[in-house]
Design an enzyme around this catalytic site. Structure first.
Site: not given
Length: 284
Positions: A2, A59, A113, A132, A165
């Site tokens: 995500p 995030k 899980h 996971r 950069r």
């Protein structure tokens, strides 16, 4: 994994459903991988707190907490009151690849899980499920992302972050120390709208190129949030619903398909171990 729009969508959904709830107790599973903070610290920080807000930082999902104390009033039931602001804490959730935050009735079957359950005073539960186990749970007092917030950063600062950069611009966009929250999908889509090839060095972009990229990043992220994110793997929002921005993808996941603008076939290359999709004609 995500990205910013998906995490923003989940955080907004959770905020609507659990803001004001009191966490009475916490259960943690036996798997150590999801726990970034020590289990005892997580439990002690979360129990007997009120959820004051759920928001996104980069995030991460940040659940702001304020400890509550029980005040006994003569002839009346105990009433929870807020502790001093200095005692505020945060529950930090990183979803990883397959992590989900679910608001469930206590009677609902606990999914396989499930690694954490916060029992709420209302009788509901806030559960973290992650098959996971790449997701992470931690606690903090003053959590901050490493990079700039993509939706808040000013143009001048954006140009400063990338100007000069030598790394590919795609890699620079994914550098969370520069911008926090932009991931593979939205980097590809933003570069397409800005007409910039992902392999170009950031240093080769003019200030006008960077201005166009800045506007593209803003546009793509806001559109994706409005559509609930992209459901290209296991992603669903706080209500278990899929997002719809994947229907708007112009290059991501469209290798070998015609460009929606010029009909040239979309190409896929690997940059820094990540797939990158682009139009050889529209992007220079």
């Amino acid at each position: 994994m995500p990205e910013l729009p998906e995490v923003e969508t989940i955080a907004r959904g959770l905020d609507k459903r659990v803001r004001g709830e009191i966490i009475e107790s916490v259960w943690l599973g036996s798997k150590p991988e999801p726990l970034k903070s020590p289990p005892t610290e997580i439990v002690e920080t979360l129990e007997n707190t009120r959820i004051t807000e759920v928001r996104r930082v980069g995030k991460h999902i940040v659940i702001d907490l304020q400890p509550v104390t029980e005040r006994k009033r003569p002839g009346k039931a105990r009433k929870a009151s807020a502790a001093p602001a200095s005692q505020k804490a945060q529950w930090i959730v990183h979803l990883g690849m397959t992590g989900r935050m679910l608001v469930c009735d206590a009677s609902e079957e606990i999914a396989k899980h499930t690694h954490a359950i916060a029992k709420l005073k209302s009788g509901r539960e806030l559960r973290f499920v992650d098959p996971r186990r790449f997701g992470r749970l931690s606690v903090s007092r003053d959590f901050a992302a490493a990079g700039s917030e993509p939706l808040d950063v000013e143009l001048d600062r954006f140009v400063e972050l990338f100007h000069g950069r030598k790394t590919p611009i795609k890699s620079a966009l994914l550098n969370q120390k520069l911008l926090s929250g932009v991931g593979n999908i939205y980097a590809d889509e933003s570069l397409f709208r800005a007409s910039v090839r992902p392999r170009r060095s950031a240093a080769s972009l003019t200030k006008e190129d960077l201005r166009k990229l800045y506007l593209a990043v803003q546009e793509v992220l806001k559109e994706a949030i409005a559509l609930g994110g992209s459901s290209v793997s296991d992603y669903v929002d706080a209500n278990g619903e899929e997002g719809f921005f994947q229907l708007q993808h112009r290059v991501y996941g469209r290798e070998g398909e015609p460009c929606l603008v010029c009909k040239t076939l979309i190409k896929r290359i690997v940059i820094g171990g990540r797939s990158s999709h682009y139009c050889p004609k529209c992007q220079k």
